[in-house]
Write a protein that holds these residues in place. Structure first.
Motif, PDB file in Angstrom:
ATOM      1  N   ALA A  63      -0.364  -2.178  -6.898  1.00  0.00           N
ATOM      2  CA  ALA A  63      -0.526  -2.131  -8.361  1.00  0.00           C
ATOM      3  C   ALA A  63      -0.145  -3.470  -8.990  1.00  0.00           C
ATOM      4  N   LEU A 108      -1.934   0.167 -15.219  1.00  0.00           N
ATOM      5  CA  LEU A 108      -1.586   1.400 -14.513  1.00  0.00           C
ATOM      6  C   LEU A 108      -2.693   1.738 -13.530  1.00  0.00           C
ATOM      7  N   THR A 109      -2.307   2.213 -12.354  1.00  0.00           N
ATOM      8  CA  THR A 109      -3.270   2.633 -11.345  1.00  0.00           C
ATOM      9  C   THR A 109      -3.078   4.120 -11.091  1.00  0.00           C
ATOM     10  N   LEU A 110      -4.167   4.796 -10.805  1.00  0.00           N
ATOM     11  CA  LEU A 110      -4.111   6.204 -10.485  1.00  0.00           C
ATOM     12  C   LEU A 110      -5.003   6.432  -9.281  1.00  0.00           C
ATOM     13  N   GLY A 123      -1.403   8.180  -5.694  1.00  0.00           N
ATOM     14  CA  GLY A 123      -0.198   8.246  -6.514  1.00  0.00           C
ATOM     15  C   GLY A 123      -0.424   7.488  -7.801  1.00  0.00           C
ATOM     16  N   LEU A 124       0.633   7.336  -8.569  1.00  0.00           N
ATOM     17  CA  LEU A 124       0.599   6.581  -9.811  1.00  0.00           C
ATOM     18  C   LEU A 124       1.329   5.272  -9.576  1.00  0.00           C
ATOM     19  N   GLY A 125       0.744   4.172 -10.008  1.00  0.00           N
ATOM     20  CA  GLY A 125       1.381   2.873  -9.846  1.00  0.00           C
ATOM     21  C   GLY A 125       1.216   2.059 -11.109  1.00  0.00           C
ATOM     22  N   GLY A 126       1.896   0.939 -11.126  1.00  0.00           N
ATOM     23  CA  GLY A 126       1.768   0.069 -12.283  1.00  0.00           C
ATOM     24  C   GLY A 126       2.211  -1.337 -11.953  1.00  0.00           C
TER      25      GLY A 126
END
Length: 173
Positions: free
Chosen positions: A128, A150-152, A155-158
């Protein structure tokens, strides 16, 4: 409508050239960019997580050699590798810790394995953070000194850029 950027001719690519190596739970994406961040070539392989990281890196090297041969280049034409991975990591040591979607890759020195396989200096970042820096460098964030991305996916990342600097965070390893 394609989201793929147009590739530039390797003959007009501004040297040095860099390999991007993006590890994901399903695929490993490999891309060649020039010094201005323009895409020259790309390919991908399946991660085949259960075979482990050494086998994935070996297969990635084969795929990169094939990609480069198609455009008349070789690994010796590259200056460095930029490696990005998901999940928990120890950046200074170049090591995966416990990536959620790569259980057979826990506590593996991925940066050094990639550097050895390609014989090139290899930088190591969270995926991310790498995506945020890419947008900051040559994408929609290039007009700004600070951005958040933000990445989806699995999972969720940033990733965060503040005052032209990537904020990489830290771990307690």
């Amino acid at each position: 409508m394609s989201t793929e950027p147009a590739l530039i001719d390797p003959k007009v690519a501004k040297r040095p050239l860099f390999l991007g190596f993006d590890v994901g739970g399903t695929n490993i994406k490999l891309g060649l960019v020039d010094d201005q961040g323009r895409p020259v070539a790309h390919t991908k392989i399946t991660t085949e997580e259960e075979q482990g990281p050494r086998e994935a890196v070996r297969r990635a090297r084969v795929a990169v050699d094939e990609m480069l041969a198609k455009i008349g280049l070789a690994v010796s034409d590259l200056a460095a590798v930029g490696l990005c991975v998901p999940g928990t990591m120890d950046i200074p040591r170049g090591m995966f810790l416990q990536p959620h979607n790569l259980p057979h890759w826990h506590y593996f020195p991925i940066r050094d394995c990639v550097a050895e396989a390609f014989g090139l200096p290899t930088s190591f970042a969270n995926d991310a953070n790498a995506a945020a820096y890419g947008e900051f460098w040559v994408g929609s964030g290039q007009k700004f000194h600070s951005i958040i991305l933000l990445t989806l996916g699995t999972g969720l990342g940033g990733g965060i850029i503040i005052g032209d600097l990537s904020i990489d965070g830290e771990n307690s390893a």
